[in-house]
Design an enzyme around this catalytic site. Structure first.
Site, mmCIF file in Angstrom:
data_model
loop_
_atom_site.group_PDB
_atom_site.id
_atom_site.type_symbol
_atom_site.label_atom_id
_atom_site.label_comp_id
_atom_site.label_asym_id
_atom_site.label_seq_id
_atom_site.Cartn_x
_atom_site.Cartn_y
_atom_site.Cartn_z
ATOM 1 N N TRP A 35 0.636 -1.250 -0.007
ATOM 2 C CA TRP A 35 -0.116 -0.130 0.138
ATOM 3 C C TRP A 35 0.775 1.351 0.098
ATOM 4 O O TRP A 35 1.897 1.035 0.165
ATOM 5 C CB TRP A 35 -1.071 0.096 1.213
ATOM 6 C CG TRP A 35 -0.585 -0.330 2.364
ATOM 7 C CD1 TRP A 35 0.797 -0.325 3.072
ATOM 8 C CD2 TRP A 35 -1.409 0.007 3.609
ATOM 9 N NE1 TRP A 35 0.951 -0.420 4.308
ATOM 10 C CE2 TRP A 35 -0.350 -0.274 4.710
ATOM 11 C CE3 TRP A 35 -2.575 0.166 3.773
ATOM 12 C CZ2 TRP A 35 -0.789 -0.327 6.227
ATOM 13 C CZ3 TRP A 35 -3.103 0.280 5.433
ATOM 14 C CH2 TRP A 35 -2.327 0.166 6.387
ATOM 15 N N HIS A 89 -10.481 15.578 -13.395
ATOM 16 C CA HIS A 89 -11.236 15.954 -12.012
ATOM 17 C C HIS A 89 -12.395 16.676 -12.143
ATOM 18 O O HIS A 89 -12.534 17.112 -13.323
ATOM 19 C CB HIS A 89 -9.988 16.779 -11.238
ATOM 20 C CG HIS A 89 -9.753 18.193 -11.897
ATOM 21 N ND1 HIS A 89 -8.852 18.324 -12.752
ATOM 22 C CD2 HIS A 89 -10.425 19.258 -11.496
ATOM 23 C CE1 HIS A 89 -8.725 19.677 -12.978
ATOM 24 N NE2 HIS A 89 -9.770 20.168 -12.125
ATOM 25 N N ASP A 141 -14.895 19.901 -10.747
ATOM 26 C CA ASP A 141 -15.112 21.111 -10.181
ATOM 27 C C ASP A 141 -16.286 21.560 -9.677
ATOM 28 O O ASP A 141 -17.323 21.143 -10.299
ATOM 29 C CB ASP A 141 -14.881 22.226 -11.301
ATOM 30 C CG ASP A 141 -13.503 22.426 -11.664
ATOM 31 O OD1 ASP A 141 -12.516 21.738 -11.271
ATOM 32 O OD2 ASP A 141 -13.135 23.361 -12.073
ATOM 33 N N HIS A 179 -15.764 26.189 -5.950
ATOM 34 C CA HIS A 179 -14.368 26.278 -6.435
ATOM 35 C C HIS A 179 -14.037 27.701 -6.835
ATOM 36 O O HIS A 179 -13.017 28.183 -6.743
ATOM 37 C CB HIS A 179 -13.847 25.258 -7.906
ATOM 38 C CG HIS A 179 -12.752 25.642 -8.327
ATOM 39 N ND1 HIS A 179 -11.509 25.702 -7.868
ATOM 40 C CD2 HIS A 179 -12.412 25.774 -9.715
ATOM 41 C CE1 HIS A 179 -10.634 25.465 -8.559
ATOM 42 N NE2 HIS A 179 -10.995 25.815 -9.623
ATOM 43 N N HIS A 229 -7.493 19.356 -7.677
ATOM 44 C CA HIS A 229 -7.746 19.748 -9.221
ATOM 45 C C HIS A 229 -6.738 19.040 -9.939
ATOM 46 O O HIS A 229 -6.285 19.512 -11.163
ATOM 47 C CB HIS A 229 -7.856 21.239 -9.418
ATOM 48 C CG HIS A 229 -9.135 21.734 -8.648
ATOM 49 N ND1 HIS A 229 -10.339 22.087 -9.411
ATOM 50 C CD2 HIS A 229 -9.527 22.035 -7.395
ATOM 51 C CE1 HIS A 229 -11.190 22.414 -8.691
ATOM 52 N NE2 HIS A 229 -10.584 22.335 -7.305
ATOM 53 N N HIS A 267 -15.629 28.951 -15.457
ATOM 54 C CA HIS A 267 -15.526 29.089 -14.084
ATOM 55 C C HIS A 267 -16.359 30.268 -13.326
ATOM 56 O O HIS A 267 -17.250 29.854 -12.513
ATOM 57 C CB HIS A 267 -14.155 29.397 -13.637
ATOM 58 C CG HIS A 267 -13.177 28.125 -13.768
ATOM 59 N ND1 HIS A 267 -12.513 27.828 -15.049
ATOM 60 C CD2 HIS A 267 -13.021 27.121 -13.153
ATOM 61 C CE1 HIS A 267 -11.743 26.902 -14.454
ATOM 62 N NE2 HIS A 267 -11.848 26.383 -13.486
#
Ligand code: MN
Length: 256
Positions: free
Chosen positions: A61, A73, A75, A79, A69, A206
């Protein structure tokens, strides 16, 4: 048969196929680079804890770390400052109902192949709708550019004046919000164009999408394996407390 029973049968029979839209999380995968006066996005880091050795004889492991991000990924609305007051706007509180949604895949790979700064406009989306039908409310709008065929420096495409890659203008985003999409998915490192700081408003994807409670998906790949309509995207971010986003495995279900 109930609809889920039919769905399960179609998965088992191969009538529905799974397409992986995700890049591998690895230290070399590029991350967004901001001007040096700002805090920076950490790349993926990995540290082995044990590997069937004296640190752990029967187990392997590792610890990993990254920005919310990094890599392929999601958002969340919080954000961006415009989305900071959106109710339930972080990855741990947004409605999981949005994690499984149909996709409208708008292919502008030809246009983007000859123009690193290709700008997706409302007219482009209307032309796509003319051929494929209106984008249904609640769908993902997916912007295909084939940018994911690039890697390393070519993927970021940084010049002296910053990054250069395709993205939408404000009218395109307003149009998608008017269609009430769940969000916008792209192959590039951000939902905004590399030169999005020059747009009005700055970074319209955004600023406008997150202000309207919509989501973003970045660093997608294999969009060439999706039909314009009819695919279903499963994009379920990690449940990080107050998270602004998260790396995730994005898959698409496609009729085979
Ligand atoms: Mn992001």
């Amino acid at each position: 048969m109930g609809v889920l029973e039919q769905f399960g049968s179609a998965i088992l029979s191969g009538d529905i196929k799974i397409v992986d839209l995700t890049h591998t999380l690895e230290p070399d995968f590029p991350v967004l680079q901001l001007p040096p006066e700002f805090g920076q996005c950490e790349p993926f880091k990995i540290e082995e804890v044990s590997c069937y050795d004296d640190r752990g004889p029967a187990w392997y492991w590792r610890n990993f770390s990254c920005n919310e991000h990094t890599g392929t990924h999601f958002d969340a609305p919080v954000h961006w400052v415009t989305g900071k007051d959106v109710p339930d706007g972080s990855v741990d509180t947004i409605d999981p109902d949005g994690f499984v949604r149909p996709a409208c895949v708008m292919d502008f790979s030809n246009e983007a192949s000859g123009d690193d700064d290709f700008v997706l406009t409302a007219d482009h989306i209307k032309a796509w709708e003319n051929d494929n039908g209106e984008i249904p409310a609640g769908s993902w709008a997916i912007f295909r550019t084939d940018w994911s065929n690039r890697s390393g420096e070519e993927y970021l495409n940084m010049k002296e004046d910053g990054a250069h890659h395709p993205g939408p203008d404000a009218d395109a985003i307003r149009y998608l919000i008017d269609r009430d999409v769940v969000g916008l998915g792209v192959e590039t490192i951000g939902t905004d164009a590399g030169q999005g700081h020059l747009f009005e408003p700055q970074y319209p994807a955004h600023a406008l999408l997150h202000g309207a409670g919509k989501y973003g998906l970045q660093c997608l790949r294999n969009l060439d394996q999706l039909p314009p309509t009819g695919a279903v995207i499963v994009a379920s971010p990690l449940k990080i407390k107050a998270g602004s986003g998260s790396p995730l495995r994005v898959i698409a279900l496609v009729e085979g």
